[in-house]
Design an enzyme around this catalytic site. Structure first.
Site, PDB file in Angstrom:
ATOM      1  N   THR A  15       3.692   0.786   3.122  1.00  0.00           N
ATOM      2  CA  THR A  15       4.686   0.051   2.339  1.00  0.00           C
ATOM      3  C   THR A  15       5.820   0.952   1.854  1.00  0.00           C
ATOM      4  OG1 THR A  15       3.472   0.354   0.256  1.00  0.00           O
ATOM      5  CG2 THR A  15       2.934  -1.597   1.567  1.00  0.00           C
ATOM      6  N   ASP A  16       6.903   0.311   1.453  1.00  0.00           N
ATOM      7  CA  ASP A  16       8.056   1.040   0.919  1.00  0.00           C
ATOM      8  C   ASP A  16       8.095   0.905  -0.606  1.00  0.00           C
ATOM      9  OD1 ASP A  16       9.046  -1.523   0.406  1.00  0.00           O
ATOM     10  OD2 ASP A  16      10.474  -1.478   2.061  1.00  0.00           O
ATOM     11  N   ALA A  17       9.157   1.369  -1.211  1.00  0.00           N
ATOM     12  CA  ALA A  17       9.275   1.351  -2.673  1.00  0.00           C
ATOM     13  C   ALA A  17       9.291  -0.068  -3.243  1.00  0.00           C
ATOM     14  CB  ALA A  17      10.534   2.099  -3.102  1.00  0.00           C
TER      15      ALA A  17
END
EC number: 3.1.2.28
Length: 136
Positions: A15-17
């Site tokens: 996942t990203d931020a």
């Protein structure tokens, strides 16, 4: 057309931020499904993806379309179909879903090259067999 089925749980590192799967990570997960399909044929992956073999199969085209976000903990179901595109290349189509809801579709095109000369080469027999199986 026969499909190969693969499942993969989304991990935190995918996942990203924003907490959703990083856009490029879904292509990486598609490649995991492709590797699993090849391994299911009994092909040893270390030699298959090594340039020490007689041929290499680089991806020469990749695309992905996203329908909805995916999150850490989601279990993706990935169906893939492979189709020959002549004697020296093939396409793999991927359908990714979560809880039977479409998440994304993707496609990769692979070209067969002689590992030493980098010239086009016919697909190996075992790969041709796989393409025939998925075409039935």
């Amino acid at each position: 057309m026969a499909d190969y089925q693969f499942q993969r749980v989304i991990r935190f590192g995918d996942t990203d931020a924003a907490g959703v799967v990083y856009f490029a990570q879904l292509l990486s997960i598609c490649h995991e499904a492709y590797e699993a399909a090849i391994a299911a044929l009994g092909i040893e992956l270390r030699s298959f993806f090594s340039d020490r073999g007689s041929v290499i199969l680089p991806i020469v085209h990749a695309e992905i379309d996203y329908q909805r976000p995916t999150y850490c903990g989601d279990r993706l179901e990935i169906e893939l179909q492979a189709t020959a595109l002549g004697r020296d290349r093939f396409r793999v189509d991927y359908r990714l879903s979560h809880n039977h809801q479409p998440v994304a579709t993707a496609q990769t095109i692979h070209l067969c090259l002689e590992s030493q000369t980098r010239q086009r080469s016919p697909l190996p027999e075992r790969l041709q067999d796989w393409l025939q199986i998925t075409a039935d």
